[in-house]
Design a protein around this motif. Structure first.
Motif, PDB file in Angstrom:
ATOM      1  N   HIS A 107       0.824  -1.213   0.000  1.00  0.00           N
ATOM      2  CA  HIS A 107       0.000   0.000   0.000  1.00  0.00           C
ATOM      3  C   HIS A 107       0.858   1.263   0.000  1.00  0.00           C
ATOM      4  O   HIS A 107       0.634   2.179  -0.800  1.00  0.00           O
ATOM      5  CB  HIS A 107      -0.929  -0.003   1.214  1.00  0.00           C
ATOM      6  N   GLU A 108       1.852   1.306   0.893  1.00  0.00           N
ATOM      7  CA  GLU A 108       2.621   2.540   1.076  1.00  0.00           C
ATOM      8  C   GLU A 108       3.567   2.831  -0.086  1.00  0.00           C
ATOM      9  O   GLU A 108       3.784   3.993  -0.433  1.00  0.00           O
ATOM     10  CB  GLU A 108       3.401   2.476   2.394  1.00  0.00           C
ATOM     11  N   LYS A 109       4.140   1.797  -0.695  1.00  0.00           N
ATOM     12  CA  LYS A 109       5.107   2.010  -1.777  1.00  0.00           C
ATOM     13  C   LYS A 109       4.432   2.024  -3.152  1.00  0.00           C
ATOM     14  O   LYS A 109       4.755   2.844  -4.007  1.00  0.00           O
ATOM     15  CB  LYS A 109       6.180   0.906  -1.740  1.00  0.00           C
ATOM     16  N   PHE A 110       3.465   1.111  -3.367  1.00  0.00           N
ATOM     17  CA  PHE A 110       2.876   0.970  -4.698  1.00  0.00           C
ATOM     18  C   PHE A 110       1.398   1.374  -4.762  1.00  0.00           C
ATOM     19  O   PHE A 110       0.786   1.292  -5.826  1.00  0.00           O
ATOM     20  CB  PHE A 110       3.043  -0.470  -5.198  1.00  0.00           C
ATOM     21  N   GLY A 111       0.825   1.740  -3.618  1.00  0.00           N
ATOM     22  CA  GLY A 111      -0.559   2.209  -3.602  1.00  0.00           C
ATOM     23  C   GLY A 111      -1.595   1.143  -3.894  1.00  0.00           C
ATOM     24  O   GLY A 111      -2.700   1.442  -4.368  1.00  0.00           O
ATOM     25  N   LEU A 112      -1.268  -0.121  -3.609  1.00  0.00           N
ATOM     26  CA  LEU A 112      -2.226  -1.205  -3.856  1.00  0.00           C
ATOM     27  C   LEU A 112      -3.372  -1.142  -2.857  1.00  0.00           C
ATOM     28  O   LEU A 112      -3.192  -0.808  -1.687  1.00  0.00           O
ATOM     29  CB  LEU A 112      -1.538  -2.570  -3.746  1.00  0.00           C
ATOM     30  N   THR A 113      -4.561  -1.485  -3.319  1.00  0.00           N
ATOM     31  CA  THR A 113      -5.716  -1.563  -2.425  1.00  0.00           C
ATOM     32  C   THR A 113      -5.661  -2.870  -1.628  1.00  0.00           C
ATOM     33  O   THR A 113      -4.863  -3.766  -1.946  1.00  0.00           O
ATOM     34  CB  THR A 113      -7.028  -1.542  -3.228  1.00  0.00           C
ATOM     35  N   GLU A 114      -6.527  -2.990  -0.617  1.00  0.00           N
ATOM     36  CA  GLU A 114      -6.591  -4.233   0.166  1.00  0.00           C
ATOM     37  C   GLU A 114      -6.946  -5.413  -0.742  1.00  0.00           C
ATOM     38  O   GLU A 114      -6.434  -6.514  -0.568  1.00  0.00           O
ATOM     39  CB  GLU A 114      -7.640  -4.114   1.284  1.00  0.00           C
ATOM     40  N   PHE A 115      -7.813  -5.165  -1.734  1.00  0.00           N
ATOM     41  CA  PHE A 115      -8.217  -6.227  -2.652  1.00  0.00           C
ATOM     42  C   PHE A 115      -7.034  -6.700  -3.501  1.00  0.00           C
ATOM     43  O   PHE A 115      -6.817  -7.904  -3.670  1.00  0.00           O
ATOM     44  CB  PHE A 115      -9.358  -5.733  -3.557  1.00  0.00           C
ATOM     45  N   GLN A 116      -6.251  -5.738  -4.033  1.00  0.00           N
ATOM     46  CA  GLN A 116      -5.091  -6.089  -4.862  1.00  0.00           C
ATOM     47  C   GLN A 116      -4.028  -6.828  -4.045  1.00  0.00           C
ATOM     48  O   GLN A 116      -3.435  -7.802  -4.508  1.00  0.00           O
ATOM     49  CB  GLN A 116      -4.493  -4.823  -5.484  1.00  0.00           C
ATOM     50  N   SER A 117      -3.816  -6.357  -2.810  1.00  0.00           N
ATOM     51  CA  SER A 117      -2.870  -7.030  -1.919  1.00  0.00           C
ATOM     52  C   SER A 117      -3.365  -8.433  -1.590  1.00  0.00           C
ATOM     53  O   SER A 117      -2.590  -9.396  -1.537  1.00  0.00           O
ATOM     54  CB  SER A 117      -2.701  -6.212  -0.630  1.00  0.00           C
ATOM     55  N   GLY A 118      -4.672  -8.560  -1.397  1.00  0.00           N
ATOM     56  CA  GLY A 118      -5.277  -9.867  -1.133  1.00  0.00           C
ATOM     57  C   GLY A 118      -5.101 -10.828  -2.299  1.00  0.00           C
ATOM     58  O   GLY A 118      -4.886 -12.024  -2.106  1.00  0.00           O
ATOM     59  N   LEU A 119      -5.176 -10.293  -3.532  1.00  0.00           N
ATOM     60  CA  LEU A 119      -4.972 -11.135  -4.720  1.00  0.00           C
ATOM     61  C   LEU A 119      -3.556 -11.701  -4.757  1.00  0.00           C
ATOM     62  O   LEU A 119      -3.355 -12.856  -5.133  1.00  0.00           O
ATOM     63  CB  LEU A 119      -5.242 -10.325  -5.998  1.00  0.00           C
ATOM     64  N   LEU A 120      -2.574 -10.887  -4.358  1.00  0.00           N
ATOM     65  CA  LEU A 120      -1.188 -11.368  -4.318  1.00  0.00           C
ATOM     66  C   LEU A 120      -1.045 -12.514  -3.323  1.00  0.00           C
ATOM     67  O   LEU A 120      -0.384 -13.512  -3.588  1.00  0.00           O
ATOM     68  CB  LEU A 120      -0.236 -10.230  -3.941  1.00  0.00           C
ATOM     69  N   LEU A 121      -1.678 -12.362  -2.149  1.00  0.00           N
ATOM     70  CA  LEU A 121      -1.626 -13.428  -1.139  1.00  0.00           C
ATOM     71  C   LEU A 121      -2.402 -14.655  -1.613  1.00  0.00           C
ATOM     72  O   LEU A 121      -2.027 -15.786  -1.310  1.00  0.00           O
ATOM     73  CB  LEU A 121      -2.185 -12.920   0.198  1.00  0.00           C
ATOM     74  N   SER A 122      -3.474 -14.423  -2.375  1.00  0.00           N
ATOM     75  CA  SER A 122      -4.235 -15.548  -2.929  1.00  0.00           C
ATOM     76  C   SER A 122      -3.401 -16.338  -3.933  1.00  0.00           C
ATOM     77  O   SER A 122      -3.553 -17.558  -4.046  1.00  0.00           O
ATOM     78  CB  SER A 122      -5.503 -15.050  -3.625  1.00  0.00           C
ATOM     79  N   LEU A 123      -2.518 -15.631  -4.659  1.00  0.00           N
ATOM     80  CA  LEU A 123      -1.614 -16.304  -5.595  1.00  0.00           C
ATOM     81  C   LEU A 123      -0.755 -17.319  -4.842  1.00  0.00           C
ATOM     82  O   LEU A 123      -0.545 -18.444  -5.306  1.00  0.00           O
ATOM     83  CB  LEU A 123      -0.728 -15.268  -6.300  1.00  0.00           C
ATOM     84  N   ASN A 124      -0.287 -16.918  -3.665  1.00  0.00           N
ATOM     85  CA  ASN A 124       0.475 -17.827  -2.801  1.00  0.00           C
ATOM     86  C   ASN A 124      -0.347 -19.075  -2.482  1.00  0.00           C
ATOM     87  O   ASN A 124       0.121 -20.203  -2.650  1.00  0.00           O
ATOM     88  CB  ASN A 124       0.875 -17.093  -1.512  1.00  0.00           C
ATOM     89  N   GLY A 125      -1.597 -18.877  -2.060  1.00  0.00           N
ATOM     90  CA  GLY A 125      -2.456 -20.003  -1.696  1.00  0.00           C
ATOM     91  C   GLY A 125      -2.784 -20.910  -2.868  1.00  0.00           C
ATOM     92  O   GLY A 125      -2.802 -22.141  -2.730  1.00  0.00           O
ATOM     93  N   LEU A 126      -3.023 -20.323  -4.037  1.00  0.00           N
ATOM     94  CA  LEU A 126      -3.349 -21.119  -5.221  1.00  0.00           C
ATOM     95  C   LEU A 126      -2.182 -21.986  -5.683  1.00  0.00           C
ATOM     96  O   LEU A 126      -2.361 -23.152  -6.029  1.00  0.00           O
ATOM     97  CB  LEU A 126      -3.783 -20.195  -6.366  1.00  0.00           C
ATOM     98  N   ILE A 127      -0.977 -21.390  -5.681  1.00  0.00           N
ATOM     99  CA  ILE A 127       0.208 -22.162  -6.083  1.00  0.00           C
ATOM    100  C   ILE A 127       0.414 -23.331  -5.123  1.00  0.00           C
ATOM    101  O   ILE A 127       0.680 -24.465  -5.550  1.00  0.00           O
ATOM    102  CB  ILE A 127       1.470 -21.266  -6.134  1.00  0.00           C
ATOM    103  N   ILE A 153       7.376  -6.605  -9.747  1.00  0.00           N
ATOM    104  CA  ILE A 153       8.368  -7.369  -8.971  1.00  0.00           C
ATOM    105  C   ILE A 153       7.710  -8.040  -7.770  1.00  0.00           C
ATOM    106  O   ILE A 153       8.188  -9.066  -7.264  1.00  0.00           O
ATOM    107  CB  ILE A 153       9.550  -6.460  -8.521  1.00  0.00           C
ATOM    108  N   LEU A 154       6.573  -7.482  -7.312  1.00  0.00           N
ATOM    109  CA  LEU A 154       5.843  -8.068  -6.177  1.00  0.00           C
ATOM    110  C   LEU A 154       5.340  -9.470  -6.523  1.00  0.00           C
ATOM    111  O   LEU A 154       5.312 -10.354  -5.655  1.00  0.00           O
ATOM    112  CB  LEU A 154       4.663  -7.175  -5.779  1.00  0.00           C
ATOM    113  N   ILE A 155       4.952  -9.662  -7.786  1.00  0.00           N
ATOM    114  CA  ILE A 155       4.467 -10.984  -8.221  1.00  0.00           C
ATOM    115  C   ILE A 155       5.605 -12.001  -8.192  1.00  0.00           C
ATOM    116  O   ILE A 155       5.459 -13.106  -7.662  1.00  0.00           O
ATOM    117  CB  ILE A 155       3.858 -10.899  -9.638  1.00  0.00           C
ATOM    118  N   PHE A 156       6.765 -11.605  -8.735  1.00  0.00           N
ATOM    119  CA  PHE A 156       7.919 -12.512  -8.739  1.00  0.00           C
ATOM    120  C   PHE A 156       8.372 -12.828  -7.311  1.00  0.00           C
ATOM    121  O   PHE A 156       8.751 -13.959  -7.005  1.00  0.00           O
ATOM    122  CB  PHE A 156       9.071 -11.895  -9.542  1.00  0.00           C
ATOM    123  N   SER A 157       8.319 -11.817  -6.443  1.00  0.00           N
ATOM    124  CA  SER A 157       8.709 -12.028  -5.042  1.00  0.00           C
ATOM    125  C   SER A 157       7.801 -13.055  -4.372  1.00  0.00           C
ATOM    126  O   SER A 157       8.268 -13.963  -3.677  1.00  0.00           O
ATOM    127  CB  SER A 157       8.658 -10.700  -4.283  1.00  0.00           C
TER     128      SER A 157
END
Length: 405
Positions: free
Chosen positions: A247-267, A312-316
């Motif tokens: 949020h602070e560096k890239f301005g992502l919303t809670e939903f967008q941040s949640g999608l990144l964490l969901s990527l972790n769960g799906l993999i 880069i957040l996706i690759f991380s």
């Protein structure tokens, strides 16, 4: 071609005993129902109006209660058996979660949260010991992976359901739901699974030599614990500092941040079991796999030093997810394999305590580092801790080679 690939995927889930599937199901019910925990800090801050400092101290009590519960669960599993510990832990914590909604004072919550976690986290080492009994030696790691999948699915479902309950009937509904799911899960377990005594198994070549040795003298296990602690500190950053950074560096919303964490769960959901099965078929050393996992985790945080591109957040996340897949199923299995007969509980207690300690350390260290020196310093620190875990794994491989010769 597609049918063959699907059949091969399904085959990864075959060969488990009925008890293992029931353990996975009750773990899912329990974790999906444990929806108080993701919202606990929010409940304390917004509903009970505690200060950040007071919330912090209550969460410290949470962490130390978890550590004590892990130790007690392992100790009692060796003394009275894992079955009784699991039944007592889930049934009692179900009642205590219901009572928790009526406690609103700071000191009352400090004590209550400490007590609840002391009882609730007795379940974890007892459950690990039960997997050692109900699973066949050749598919023990896959059984641990199946239960981990149940935990991940539960954690994915729990917060979503919890959010709906809060919107519908408020925070009180969380305590009711948590209580009911704990008691439901353990009733299913008690009705469908019969108590089984631990049988003598030679699951590892060093068991006999360690049979009379105290866990506190097992140097390899303690160095391994250090690796588990380091990698868990890195992993818990996903739930503490990373969402803030999004949020602070890239301005992502809670939903967008949640999608990144969901990527972790799906993999994890789609790939972890096939990956574990592949490594087991190839009979690759568990420590070598953990070493590669530690390296992947280190890379995931070093990647965050690249600040000019949000992609880069996706690759991380991808690197940290593969690190998680390589480390956690095999670390569970390695810890269990180190335990001499009759000492499984205390080994798994210390193993789970390392994660409780990492939970306390990770958020505090990350937040303090960010507050004093900024995000970049924290990512560099976390990456370096990952490299330290890699070096420790290399040392472990050397010590194991000496032990087995």
């Amino acid at each position: 071609m597609l049918k063959t690939a699907f059949q091969r995927y399904i085959n990864n889930y075959k060969g488990f005993s009925r008890e293992i599937w029931i353990l996975a199901i009750i773990t899912f019910i329990n974790r999906a129902g444990t929806m108080v925990l993701p919202f606990l800090t929010k409940y304390l801050k917004e509903d009970l109006l505690f200060s950040y400092e007071e919330v912090g101290w209550i969460m410290v009590c949470f962490g130390f209660g978890s550590m004590l519960g892990s130790w007690l669960g392992g100790k009692l599993s060796d003394k009275i058996g894992f079955y009784k510990v699991m039944v007592f832990s889930l049934f009692s914590s179900g009642i205590l979660f219901f009572i928790l909604q009526f406690i609103t004072s700071f000191w009352g919550l400090c004590f209550s949260v400490f007590l609840i976690m002391s009882i609730a986290d007795m379940f974890r080492p007892a459950m690990f010991v039960s997997l050692g009994v109900y699973a066949k030696p050749e598919n023990r790691t896959r059984a641990l992976t199946l239960v981990r999948l149940a935990v991940n699915l539960g954690f994915a479902a729990g917060p979503a359901l919890g959010g709906l309950i809060i919107m519908g009937i408020g925070y009180k509904g969380l305590f009711w739901t948590d209580s009911v799911t704990c008691i439901t899960a353990i009733l299913i377990f008690a009705l469908l699974v019969k108590e089984k005594k631990k049988v003598d198994q030679k699951s590892s070549t060093h068991e006999e030599s360690l049979e009379v040795t105290s866990v506190f003298k097992d140097k390899i296990f303690w160095l391994f614990q250090f690796v588990c602690f380091l990698t868990a500190v890195l992993f818990f950053q996903i739930f503490t500092t990373l969402p803030l950074y999004h949020h602070e560096k890239f301005g992502l919303t809670e939903f967008q941040s949640g999608l990144l964490l969901s990527l972790n769960g799906l993999i994890i959901f789609f790939l972890e079991m096939p990956v574990v099965s592949f490594f087991e078929r190839k009979q690759i050393s568990k420590l070598k796999i953990i070493l590669w996992g530690s390296l992947f985790m280190a890379i995931s945080f070093y990647l965050l030093l690249i600040t000019g591109w949000a992609g880069i957040l996706i690759f991380s996340i991808i690197f940290v997810t593969f690190g998680e897949m390589f480390i956690f199923p095999f670390s569970n299995s390695f810890a269990l394999s180190r335990a001499p007969k009759g000492h499984e509980g205390r080994y798994m207690a210390l193993f789970t305590m390392s994660f409780s300690l990492a939970h306390i350390t990770s958020s505090k260290t990350g937040m303090e580092t960010i507050s004093q020196f900024g995000y970049q310093t924290n990512w560099f620190l976390m990456g370096t801790l990952g490299i330290l875990a890699v070096i420790s794994c290399i040392r472990l491989l050397y010590l194991l080679r000496i032990e087995n010769n």
